[in-house]
Design an enzyme around this catalytic site. Structure first.
Site, PDB file in Angstrom:
ATOM      1  N   HIS A   1      -3.702  -5.585   1.257  1.00 56.16           N
ATOM      2  CA  HIS A   1      -2.991  -5.777   2.529  1.00 56.16           C
ATOM      3  C   HIS A   1      -2.974  -7.248   2.938  1.00 56.16           C
ATOM      4  O   HIS A   1      -3.882  -7.692   3.647  1.00 56.16           O
ATOM      5  CB  HIS A   1      -3.683  -4.974   3.633  1.00 56.16           C
TER       6      HIS A   1
ATOM      7  N   GLU B   1      -1.187  -8.563   5.184  1.00 52.40           N
ATOM      8  CA  GLU B   1      -0.983  -8.685   6.640  1.00 52.40           C
ATOM      9  C   GLU B   1      -2.291  -8.540   7.415  1.00 52.40           C
ATOM     10  O   GLU B   1      -2.357  -8.869   8.592  1.00 52.40           O
ATOM     11  CB  GLU B   1       0.050  -7.645   7.106  1.00 52.40           C
TER      12      GLU B   1
ATOM     13  N   CYS C   1       0.837  -1.209   0.000  1.00 51.47           N
ATOM     14  CA  CYS C   1       0.000   0.000   0.000  1.00 51.47           C
ATOM     15  C   CYS C   1       0.872   1.259   0.000  1.00 51.47           C
ATOM     16  O   CYS C   1       1.489   1.582  -0.993  1.00 51.47           O
ATOM     17  CB  CYS C   1      -0.984  -0.059   1.162  1.00 51.47           C
TER      18      CYS C   1
END
Lengths: 237, 81
Positions: free
Chosen positions: A203, A205, A86
């Site tokens: 994302h 994560e 990002c």
């Protein structure tokens, strides 16, 4: 593996990355403040998501000149694995390690939702646990994810299989309707020509544990660890 | 001296903000409105007295940080103190 996570003022996904790497995957994650000047001892580097320097001027534009970035550029230059997520992807573009730039989203809104992406190249250190064409569901959260580059560079990205992820629907269809932000060619993530640097807007994560009911992000982190186990980054002498 | 720097998206690059404002202006009845482009305006005070070197400094700033020349172009005016 030792994975360094660079922390900028305004980073907000750094701890999520560390949590996944250490608590879920049993790796060693180390935070590196942006004022540091060395990434010594690291096997890979993550530029995490967030709003570095408040996104002032342009996303990633000021972080790009942080003292640590010289070491990151040097690390990437000698084949070190670098993942930009990002805001981290935006920094890699501002640095020129990856080609192109980010424009405001087509509809001007900040988009925060789960989205499907298709693995266009499963033969990278970031996707070797994926099947070609595999569909991952990952959250996106950005206002500037509308990838742009000139037609010559786009052709080169396509020809060299540097487009690693494209926005698609649940079935893997890539159309303008499945493009959340207006990104050129539905691009969600690209790698550099050498293949050791990846930038992506979604994302991983934030979707990497059973508790959250989505573990698709683990495909990317597991791929990285596997790639590192077979081919460690050469350390500087 | 003072520099006034204007940064806009290059021609041909979609400017979603400009387009939204164009549509709003047209909705408000400003029928003569054509294309609208949004940009940034930056004022920089410079402690330099030589106009040529001042201009070089401003240009370097634009190239290095203020504009992303992949998508943006810049213009500047330099006002003598």
């Amino acid at each position: 593996m030792n994975i360094g996570i660079i922390v900028f003022p305004g980073s907000n996904c750094d701890r999520d990355c560390a949590h996944v790497l250490s608590d879920i995957m049993g790796q060693t994650a180390e935070f590196i403040w942006h004022q540091e000047r060395s990434v010594k001892g690291m096997d890979a580097i993550i530029l995490p998501g967030g709003f570095s320097y408040g996104d002032y001027l342009r996303t990633g534009a000021i972080a790009r000149f942080s003292p640590i970035m010289e070491a990151v550029v040097e690390f990437a230059g000698r084949g070190g694995m670098v993942l930009g997520i990002c805001n981290g992807f935006q920094m890699l573009l501002e640095l020129g390690i990856l080609p192109g730039a980010m424009l405001r989203n087509r509809d001007l809104s900040f988009i925060c939702e789960d989205h499907y992406i298709r693995v266009e190249n499963a033969n990278t250190p970031f996707t070797n646990h994926c099947k070609p064409g595999q569909i991952l569901k990952l959250p996106i959260a950005h206002a500037e994810g509308n990838y742009y580059t000139n037609p010559v560079t786009l052709s080169a990205l396509q020809a060299n299989a540097q487009i690693v992820f494209r926005y698609c629907d649940r079935e893997g269809k890539v159309t303008s309707q499945t493009n959340p932000n207006g990104s050129l060619d539905n691009i969600a993530g690209i790698r550099n020509a050498a293949g050791n640097v990846l930038g992506l807007m979604p994302h991983p994560e934030r979707a990497a544990e059973h508790l959250l009911n989505n573990e698709d992000g683990l495909y990317i982190f597991r791929s990285m660890v596997s790639a590192l186990e077979t081919h460690k980054t050469p350390q500087p002498v | 001296m003072k520099a006034k720097i204007y940064i806009t998206l290059k021609n041909g690059i979609l400017d979603p903000q400009g387009r939204a404002i164009q549509q709003s202006l047209q909705t408000l009845g400003f029928g003569s409105v054509g294309e609208v482009r949004i940009g940034k305006f930056i004022e920089v005070d410079l402690c330099e007295s030589d106009a040529t070197s001042g201009e070089q400094t401003i240009k370097a700033m634009c190239e290095k940080l203020l504009a992303n020349t992949v998508i943006e172009e810049y213009q500047y005016e330099i006002l003598e103190a």
